[in-house]
Design a protein around this motif. Structure first.
Motif, PDB file in Angstrom:
ATOM      1  N   GLU A 162       1.349  -1.172   0.362  1.00 16.59           N
ATOM      2  CA  GLU A 162      -0.202   0.398   0.195  1.00 16.59           C
ATOM      3  C   GLU A 162       0.689   1.254  -0.238  1.00 16.59           C
ATOM      4  N   TYR A 163       0.603   2.380  -0.403  1.00 15.86           N
ATOM      5  CA  TYR A 163       0.796   3.595  -0.881  1.00 15.86           C
ATOM      6  C   TYR A 163       0.290   4.910  -0.428  1.00 15.86           C
ATOM      7  N   GLN A 164       0.602   5.088   0.569  1.00 17.89           N
ATOM      8  CA  GLN A 164      -0.450   6.857   0.684  1.00 17.89           C
ATOM      9  C   GLN A 164       0.672   8.231   0.258  1.00 17.89           C
ATOM     10  N   CYS A 165       0.047   8.676  -0.923  1.00 16.68           N
ATOM     11  CA  CYS A 165       0.562   9.708  -1.652  1.00 16.68           C
ATOM     12  C   CYS A 165       0.124  10.821  -1.319  1.00 16.68           C
ATOM     13  N   VAL A 166       1.240  11.686  -1.007  1.00 15.89           N
ATOM     14  CA  VAL A 166      -0.287  13.142  -1.819  1.00 15.89           C
ATOM     15  C   VAL A 166       0.215  13.814  -2.664  1.00 15.89           C
ATOM     16  N   ILE A 167       0.309  14.579  -2.995  1.00 13.31           N
ATOM     17  CA  ILE A 167       1.010  15.620  -4.851  1.00 13.31           C
ATOM     18  C   ILE A 167       0.948  17.012  -3.558  1.00 13.31           C
ATOM     19  N   SER A 168       2.375  17.485  -4.337  1.00 15.65           N
ATOM     20  CA  SER A 168       2.233  18.484  -3.445  1.00 15.65           C
ATOM     21  C   SER A 168       2.865  19.685  -4.339  1.00 15.65           C
ATOM     22  N   GLN A 169       2.733  20.006  -5.582  1.00 18.87           N
ATOM     23  CA  GLN A 169       2.136  20.587  -7.056  1.00 18.87           C
ATOM     24  C   GLN A 169       2.110  20.062  -8.091  1.00 18.87           C
ATOM     25  N   GLY A 170       1.080  21.218  -8.209  1.00 20.12           N
ATOM     26  CA  GLY A 170       0.147  20.449  -9.949  1.00 20.12           C
ATOM     27  C   GLY A 170      -1.133  21.706  -9.064  1.00 20.12           C
ATOM     28  N   THR A 171      -2.260  21.655 -10.238  1.00 21.33           N
ATOM     29  CA  THR A 171      -3.429  21.989 -10.143  1.00 21.33           C
ATOM     30  C   THR A 171      -3.909  21.013 -10.517  1.00 21.33           C
ATOM     31  N   VAL A 172      -5.419  21.883 -10.221  1.00 20.29           N
ATOM     32  CA  VAL A 172      -6.999  21.201 -10.452  1.00 20.29           C
ATOM     33  C   VAL A 172      -7.825  22.676 -10.707  1.00 20.29           C
ATOM     34  N   SER A 173      -8.455  22.013 -11.999  1.00 20.38           N
ATOM     35  CA  SER A 173      -9.246  22.396 -12.400  1.00 20.38           C
ATOM     36  C   SER A 173     -11.015  22.065 -13.312  1.00 20.38           C
ATOM     37  N   VAL A 174     -11.403  23.285 -12.930  1.00 25.44           N
ATOM     38  CA  VAL A 174     -12.715  22.725 -12.519  1.00 25.44           C
ATOM     39  C   VAL A 174     -13.490  23.472 -13.686  1.00 25.44           C
ATOM     40  N   SER A 175     -14.082  22.404 -14.952  1.00 20.99           N
ATOM     41  CA  SER A 175     -14.849  23.237 -15.678  1.00 20.99           C
ATOM     42  C   SER A 175     -16.033  23.310 -15.779  1.00 20.99           C
ATOM     43  N   THR A 176     -16.988  22.305 -14.677  1.00 18.97           N
ATOM     44  CA  THR A 176     -17.715  22.442 -15.084  1.00 18.97           C
ATOM     45  C   THR A 176     -18.772  22.639 -13.497  1.00 18.97           C
ATOM     46  N   LEU A 177     -19.424  23.643 -13.632  1.00 18.68           N
ATOM     47  CA  LEU A 177     -20.306  23.073 -11.752  1.00 18.68           C
ATOM     48  C   LEU A 177     -21.574  23.390 -11.575  1.00 18.68           C
ATOM     49  N   THR A 178     -22.358  22.652 -11.218  1.00 17.09           N
ATOM     50  CA  THR A 178     -23.834  23.091 -11.608  1.00 17.09           C
ATOM     51  C   THR A 178     -24.560  21.956  -9.701  1.00 17.09           C
ATOM     52  N   SER A 179     -25.589  22.505  -9.230  1.00 18.06           N
ATOM     53  CA  SER A 179     -25.556  22.066  -8.157  1.00 18.06           C
ATOM     54  C   SER A 179     -26.056  20.645  -7.599  1.00 18.06           C
ATOM     55  N   GLY A 180     -25.625  19.758  -9.177  1.00 20.24           N
ATOM     56  CA  GLY A 180     -25.919  18.887  -8.923  1.00 20.24           C
ATOM     57  C   GLY A 180     -24.999  17.701  -9.296  1.00 20.24           C
ATOM     58  N   ARG A 181     -23.368  18.375 -10.176  1.00 20.60           N
ATOM     59  CA  ARG A 181     -22.094  18.005 -10.397  1.00 20.60           C
ATOM     60  C   ARG A 181     -21.012  18.949 -11.026  1.00 20.60           C
ATOM     61  N   ILE A 182     -20.250  18.498 -10.156  1.00 21.38           N
ATOM     62  CA  ILE A 182     -18.734  19.007 -10.812  1.00 21.38           C
ATOM     63  C   ILE A 182     -18.221  17.938 -11.546  1.00 21.38           C
ATOM     64  N   LYS A 183     -17.000  18.498 -12.419  1.00 24.27           N
ATOM     65  CA  LYS A 183     -16.159  17.771 -13.195  1.00 24.27           C
ATOM     66  C   LYS A 183     -14.339  19.081 -13.346  1.00 24.27           C
ATOM     67  N   GLY A 184     -14.395  17.795 -13.943  1.00 23.43           N
ATOM     68  CA  GLY A 184     -12.775  19.308 -14.118  1.00 23.43           C
ATOM     69  C   GLY A 184     -11.740  17.830 -14.702  1.00 23.43           C
ATOM     70  N   THR A 185     -10.580  18.858 -13.923  1.00 25.13           N
ATOM     71  CA  THR A 185      -8.746  17.827 -15.125  1.00 25.13           C
ATOM     72  C   THR A 185      -7.758  18.507 -13.554  1.00 25.13           C
ATOM     73  N   PHE A 186      -7.109  17.457 -13.506  1.00 28.54           N
ATOM     74  CA  PHE A 186      -6.007  17.860 -12.126  1.00 28.54           C
ATOM     75  C   PHE A 186      -4.934  16.616 -12.533  1.00 28.54           C
ATOM     76  N   SER A 187      -3.512  17.189 -12.144  1.00 25.38           N
ATOM     77  CA  SER A 187      -2.032  16.605 -11.910  1.00 25.38           C
ATOM     78  C   SER A 187      -1.143  17.240 -11.436  1.00 25.38           C
ATOM     79  N   GLY A 188      -0.298  16.420 -11.077  1.00 33.20           N
ATOM     80  CA  GLY A 188       0.791  17.482 -10.249  1.00 33.20           C
ATOM     81  C   GLY A 188       1.845  15.872  -9.792  1.00 33.20           C
ATOM     82  N   THR A 189       2.762  16.678  -9.500  1.00 31.71           N
ATOM     83  CA  THR A 189       3.597  15.480  -8.379  1.00 31.71           C
ATOM     84  C   THR A 189       4.050  15.733  -6.579  1.00 31.71           C
TER      85      THR A 189
END
Length: 185
Positions: A129-156
């Motif tokens: 088991e590996y417990q990992c934390v991303i310390s640099q990167g981005t999270v981008s939310v492209s769509t946010l409604t009262s019912g759903r959230i969509k987006g992308t992410f990456s990092g190291t």
């Protein structure tokens, strides 16, 4: 991000979604969430892909699913993947809970995005088991409604494992999320 912060994030996600499991409120859209990403390490054999797709179940301890929660200030996407008796998990914290891009920066308080993952890797016939934390990167939310959230992410970031004395570096690429919000009672 220190390991105690990772454990706090994981517990917060589990507790938040467990509370939602008892909800009698209907789920929005089709109720199916999706989280996918690839991960690699330059200094260890930890690599693979993560894909969790499914509706949030009544029993959050089993199955493969992805869902989101919000407290109207921040949002969090939690995904869980089950394969046999092994459970991998990803948590994506989005401060402000709005569309746009949020940075992941080292040693940031709650005003920055955060990603933590737990993955299991078979190395030499032993599942670790590996417990990992991303310390640099981005999270981008492209769509946010009262019912759903969509987006992308990456990092190291880096991982810790009780079975591996190294702290493998980890890179997450091609991360996407598309999750329904589940509501507490």
């Amino acid at each position: 991000m220190p390991m105690h912060t990772l454990k706090s994030l994981l517990m917060m996600g589990i507790v938040s979604l467990a509370a939602c499991a008892e909800s009698t409120s209907p789920q929005h859209d089709d109720g199916v969430g999706r989280v996918e990403f690839s991960y690699t390490s330059a200094n260890s054999p930890v690599s693979g892909s993560f894909a969790a797709e499914g509706a949030h179940p009544a029993d959050t301890e089993t199955g493969t699913w992805a869902a989101a929660v919000t407290d109207q200030a921040d949002a969090m996407v939690v995904a869980r993947r089950q394969s046999g008796g092994v459970h991998d998990q990803a948590i994506i914290f989005i401060p402000g809970g709005t569309t746009g891009t949020s940075a992941i920066v080292p040693d940031c308080d709650d005003s920055c995005a955060a990603i933590s993952v737990v993955v299991h890797q078979s190395i030499g016939g032993t599942v670790r088991e590996y417990q990992c934390v991303i310390s640099q990167g981005t999270v981008s939310v492209s769509t946010l409604t009262s019912g759903r959230i969509k987006g992308t992410f990456s990092g190291t970031g880096s991982c810790q494992s009780p079975h591996d004395p190294n702290q493998p570096a980890l890179s997450i690429t091609q991360g996407t999320f598309d999750a329904p919000f589940v509501s507490p009672e």
